[in-house]
Design a protein around this motif. Structure first.
Motif, PDB file in Angstrom:
ATOM      1  N   MET A   1     -40.582  12.940 -36.785  1.00 44.91           N
ATOM      2  CA  MET A   1     -39.179  13.191 -37.107  1.00 44.91           C
ATOM      3  C   MET A   1     -38.682  14.369 -36.272  1.00 44.91           C
ATOM      4  O   MET A   1     -39.343  15.387 -36.192  1.00 44.91           O
ATOM      5  CB  MET A   1     -39.076  13.487 -38.610  1.00 44.91           C
ATOM      6  CG  MET A   1     -37.755  13.954 -39.069  1.00 44.91           C
ATOM      7  SD  MET A   1     -37.526  14.088 -40.876  1.00 44.91           S
ATOM      8  CE  MET A   1     -39.092  14.513 -41.531  1.00 44.91           C
ATOM      9  N   LYS A   2     -37.558  14.198 -35.623  1.00 48.69           N
ATOM     10  CA  LYS A   2     -36.961  15.251 -34.810  1.00 48.69           C
ATOM     11  C   LYS A   2     -35.862  15.962 -35.602  1.00 48.69           C
ATOM     12  O   LYS A   2     -35.180  15.355 -36.404  1.00 48.69           O
ATOM     13  CB  LYS A   2     -36.327  14.655 -33.551  1.00 48.69           C
ATOM     14  CG  LYS A   2     -37.321  14.259 -32.483  1.00 48.69           C
ATOM     15  CD  LYS A   2     -36.607  13.711 -31.265  1.00 48.69           C
ATOM     16  CE  LYS A   2     -35.637  14.736 -30.721  1.00 48.69           C
ATOM     17  NZ  LYS A   2     -34.962  14.349 -29.509  1.00 48.69           N
ATOM     18  N   LEU A   3     -35.718  17.255 -35.304  1.00 45.64           N
ATOM     19  CA  LEU A   3     -34.645  18.019 -35.938  1.00 45.64           C
ATOM     20  C   LEU A   3     -33.282  17.484 -35.495  1.00 45.64           C
ATOM     21  O   LEU A   3     -32.380  17.327 -36.305  1.00 45.64           O
ATOM     22  CB  LEU A   3     -34.795  19.508 -35.603  1.00 45.64           C
ATOM     23  CG  LEU A   3     -33.877  20.449 -36.354  1.00 45.64           C
ATOM     24  CD1 LEU A   3     -34.103  20.359 -37.864  1.00 45.64           C
ATOM     25  CD2 LEU A   3     -34.087  21.877 -35.881  1.00 45.64           C
ATOM     26  N   ILE A   4     -33.146  17.203 -34.201  1.00 51.42           N
ATOM     27  CA  ILE A   4     -31.880  16.677 -33.692  1.00 51.42           C
ATOM     28  C   ILE A   4     -31.919  15.151 -33.778  1.00 51.42           C
ATOM     29  O   ILE A   4     -32.294  14.450 -32.852  1.00 51.42           O
ATOM     30  CB  ILE A   4     -31.617  17.149 -32.238  1.00 51.42           C
ATOM     31  CG1 ILE A   4     -31.578  18.669 -32.174  1.00 51.42           C
ATOM     32  CG2 ILE A   4     -30.315  16.553 -31.712  1.00 51.42           C
ATOM     33  CD1 ILE A   4     -30.536  19.324 -33.069  1.00 51.42           C
ATOM     34  N   SER A   5     -31.569  14.673 -34.930  1.00 46.73           N
ATOM     35  CA  SER A   5     -31.476  13.245 -35.220  1.00 46.73           C
ATOM     36  C   SER A   5     -30.521  13.110 -36.400  1.00 46.73           C
ATOM     37  O   SER A   5     -30.102  14.103 -36.971  1.00 46.73           O
ATOM     38  CB  SER A   5     -32.856  12.664 -35.552  1.00 46.73           C
ATOM     39  OG  SER A   5     -33.394  13.295 -36.688  1.00 46.73           O
ATOM     40  N   THR A   6     -30.192  11.902 -36.749  1.00 48.04           N
ATOM     41  CA  THR A   6     -29.289  11.668 -37.881  1.00 48.04           C
ATOM     42  C   THR A   6     -30.100  11.624 -39.170  1.00 48.04           C
ATOM     43  O   THR A   6     -31.160  11.019 -39.216  1.00 48.04           O
ATOM     44  CB  THR A   6     -28.529  10.354 -37.685  1.00 48.04           C
ATOM     45  OG1 THR A   6     -27.768  10.449 -36.469  1.00 48.04           O
ATOM     46  CG2 THR A   6     -27.597  10.069 -38.853  1.00 48.04           C
ATOM     47  N   TRP A   7     -29.595  12.308 -40.198  1.00 44.88           N
ATOM     48  CA  TRP A   7     -30.210  12.221 -41.520  1.00 44.88           C
ATOM     49  C   TRP A   7     -29.119  12.274 -42.578  1.00 44.88           C
ATOM     50  O   TRP A   7     -27.958  12.521 -42.266  1.00 44.88           O
ATOM     51  CB  TRP A   7     -31.280  13.300 -41.729  1.00 44.88           C
ATOM     52  CG  TRP A   7     -30.820  14.686 -42.030  1.00 44.88           C
ATOM     53  CD1 TRP A   7     -30.557  15.202 -43.263  1.00 44.88           C
ATOM     54  CD2 TRP A   7     -30.582  15.749 -41.103  1.00 44.88           C
ATOM     55  NE1 TRP A   7     -30.177  16.515 -43.152  1.00 44.88           N
ATOM     56  CE2 TRP A   7     -30.190  16.880 -41.838  1.00 44.88           C
ATOM     57  CE3 TRP A   7     -30.666  15.852 -39.710  1.00 44.88           C
ATOM     58  CZ2 TRP A   7     -29.874  18.103 -41.237  1.00 44.88           C
ATOM     59  CZ3 TRP A   7     -30.356  17.071 -39.112  1.00 44.88           C
ATOM     60  CH2 TRP A   7     -29.968  18.175 -39.884  1.00 44.88           C
ATOM     61  N   GLN A   8     -29.522  12.023 -43.822  1.00 50.71           N
ATOM     62  CA  GLN A   8     -28.549  11.957 -44.909  1.00 50.71           C
ATOM     63  C   GLN A   8     -28.964  12.848 -46.065  1.00 50.71           C
ATOM     64  O   GLN A   8     -30.148  13.090 -46.292  1.00 50.71           O
ATOM     65  CB  GLN A   8     -28.417  10.520 -45.413  1.00 50.71           C
ATOM     66  CG  GLN A   8     -27.891   9.577 -44.370  1.00 50.71           C
ATOM     67  CD  GLN A   8     -27.646   8.185 -44.905  1.00 50.71           C
ATOM     68  OE1 GLN A   8     -27.414   7.985 -46.096  1.00 50.71           O
ATOM     69  NE2 GLN A   8     -27.680   7.199 -44.018  1.00 50.71           N
ATOM     70  N   THR A   9     -27.948  13.324 -46.771  1.00 46.26           N
ATOM     71  CA  THR A   9     -28.135  13.994 -48.049  1.00 46.26           C
ATOM     72  C   THR A   9     -27.474  13.090 -49.086  1.00 46.26           C
ATOM     73  O   THR A   9     -27.049  11.974 -48.769  1.00 46.26           O
ATOM     74  CB  THR A   9     -27.488  15.393 -48.059  1.00 46.26           C
ATOM     75  OG1 THR A   9     -26.059  15.244 -47.983  1.00 46.26           O
ATOM     76  CG2 THR A   9     -27.989  16.248 -46.897  1.00 46.26           C
ATOM     77  N   GLU A  10     -27.350  13.581 -50.290  1.00 43.09           N
ATOM     78  CA  GLU A  10     -26.726  12.763 -51.333  1.00 43.09           C
ATOM     79  C   GLU A  10     -25.319  12.317 -50.949  1.00 43.09           C
ATOM     80  O   GLU A  10     -24.949  11.153 -51.132  1.00 43.09           O
ATOM     81  CB  GLU A  10     -26.670  13.556 -52.645  1.00 43.09           C
ATOM     82  CG  GLU A  10     -26.094  12.772 -53.799  1.00 43.09           C
ATOM     83  CD  GLU A  10     -26.030  13.577 -55.084  1.00 43.09           C
ATOM     84  OE1 GLU A  10     -25.201  13.236 -55.936  1.00 43.09           O
ATOM     85  OE2 GLU A  10     -26.805  14.544 -55.231  1.00 43.09           O
ATOM     86  N   ARG A  11     -24.517  13.245 -50.385  1.00 42.03           N
ATOM     87  CA  ARG A  11     -23.115  12.936 -50.096  1.00 42.03           C
ATOM     88  C   ARG A  11     -22.754  12.951 -48.621  1.00 42.03           C
ATOM     89  O   ARG A  11     -21.601  12.681 -48.268  1.00 42.03           O
ATOM     90  CB  ARG A  11     -22.216  13.942 -50.817  1.00 42.03           C
ATOM     91  CG  ARG A  11     -22.373  13.945 -52.322  1.00 42.03           C
ATOM     92  CD  ARG A  11     -21.463  14.946 -52.987  1.00 42.03           C
ATOM     93  NE  ARG A  11     -21.815  16.308 -52.594  1.00 42.03           N
ATOM     94  CZ  ARG A  11     -21.020  17.367 -52.725  1.00 42.03           C
ATOM     95  NH1 ARG A  11     -19.818  17.231 -53.257  1.00 42.03           N
ATOM     96  NH2 ARG A  11     -21.426  18.571 -52.354  1.00 42.03           N
ATOM     97  N   LEU A  12     -23.714  13.296 -47.755  1.00 40.48           N
ATOM     98  CA  LEU A  12     -23.391  13.523 -46.346  1.00 40.48           C
ATOM     99  C   LEU A  12     -24.303  12.756 -45.403  1.00 40.48           C
ATOM    100  O   LEU A  12     -25.462  12.507 -45.711  1.00 40.48           O
ATOM    101  CB  LEU A  12     -23.527  15.010 -46.008  1.00 40.48           C
ATOM    102  CG  LEU A  12     -22.638  15.977 -46.770  1.00 40.48           C
ATOM    103  CD1 LEU A  12     -23.087  17.402 -46.513  1.00 40.48           C
ATOM    104  CD2 LEU A  12     -21.181  15.785 -46.371  1.00 40.48           C
ATOM    105  N   VAL A  13     -23.756  12.442 -44.237  1.00 40.55           N
ATOM    106  CA  VAL A  13     -24.535  12.051 -43.075  1.00 40.55           C
ATOM    107  C   VAL A  13     -24.407  13.224 -42.103  1.00 40.55           C
ATOM    108  O   VAL A  13     -23.298  13.703 -41.841  1.00 40.55           O
ATOM    109  CB  VAL A  13     -23.995  10.756 -42.423  1.00 40.55           C
ATOM    110  CG1 VAL A  13     -24.727  10.456 -41.118  1.00 40.55           C
ATOM    111  CG2 VAL A  13     -24.095   9.589 -43.387  1.00 40.55           C
ATOM    112  N   ILE A  14     -25.534  13.686 -41.592  1.00 38.90           N
ATOM    113  CA  ILE A  14     -25.540  14.797 -40.640  1.00 38.90           C
ATOM    114  C   ILE A  14     -26.099  14.234 -39.341  1.00 38.90           C
ATOM    115  O   ILE A  14     -27.205  13.677 -39.325  1.00 38.90           O
ATOM    116  CB  ILE A  14     -26.376  15.971 -41.173  1.00 38.90           C
ATOM    117  CG1 ILE A  14     -25.778  16.441 -42.509  1.00 38.90           C
ATOM    118  CG2 ILE A  14     -26.424  17.107 -40.143  1.00 38.90           C
ATOM    119  CD1 ILE A  14     -26.628  17.404 -43.288  1.00 38.90           C
TER     120      ILE A  14
END
Length: 178
Positions: A1-14
């Protein structure tokens, strides 16, 4: 898993910033609260915003595998702010940076994204400490950093303009240890 990638939280896509995010960046960087609490980045046109993305966050992605990411609300796909780590020559450790569009402050998005980022830093990097710098008058940001475990180290002056900022640091916590 890379730090600079897309991930999600409960309410957000980062996710990493792209040139197509320039309109949002132009708006965010010119909000009065952004200019007051962070800086006037002199981004006044869409071309300036594209250049900011390319020479700021995207350059940090390439050189350091760090950088500001876009926070997008899951419920409606609206970009609401920036969150990430930055490498600054005048700090010993990467620092956490974030900015929310004024419309979305006070709703828990920043702390949600910051907790998620801190977890990813522990999982994806070998970093042991993180820094943060904050305008001394930004009580909301100082409270958020306190909740994340950052401890005030003192006041420093920014090298480019001499502005005094609070320097804070924390340990990266892995498996319940610092």
């Amino acid at each position: 898993m890379k730090l600079i990638s897309t991930w999600q939280t409960e309410r957000l896509v980062i996710r990493p910033l792209k040139g197509t995010d320039a309109e949002f960046i132009l708006t965010l960087l010119n909000e009065p609260e952004f200019i007051k609490q962070i800086a006037d980045k002199q981004v006044r046109t869409i071309d300036n915003a594209v250049n900011y993305i390319e020479t700021g966050p995207q350059m940090q992605y390439r050189h350091y595998d760090l950088g500001l990411m876009l926070m997008v609300r899951k419920q409606d796909g609206k970009p609401i702010g920036l969150m990430g780590l930055l490498k600054r020559d005048f700090l010993d450790h990467p620092d956490i940076g974030y900015a929310l569009s004024n419309v979305y402050t006070g709703q828990g998005y920043a702390i949600e994204a910051a907790h998620s980022l801190m977890e990813r830093v522990a999982q994806c990097t070998r970093l042991t400490r993180l820094s943060a710098i904050c305008n001394p008058s930004n009580a909301a940001s100082l409270t958020l950093l306190d909740k994340l475990g950052f401890i005030e180290q003192g006041i420093i002056e920014l090298p480019d303009d001499g502005q005094p900022v609070v320097l804070l640091e924390t340990f990266v916590v892995r498996d319940g240890r610092g």
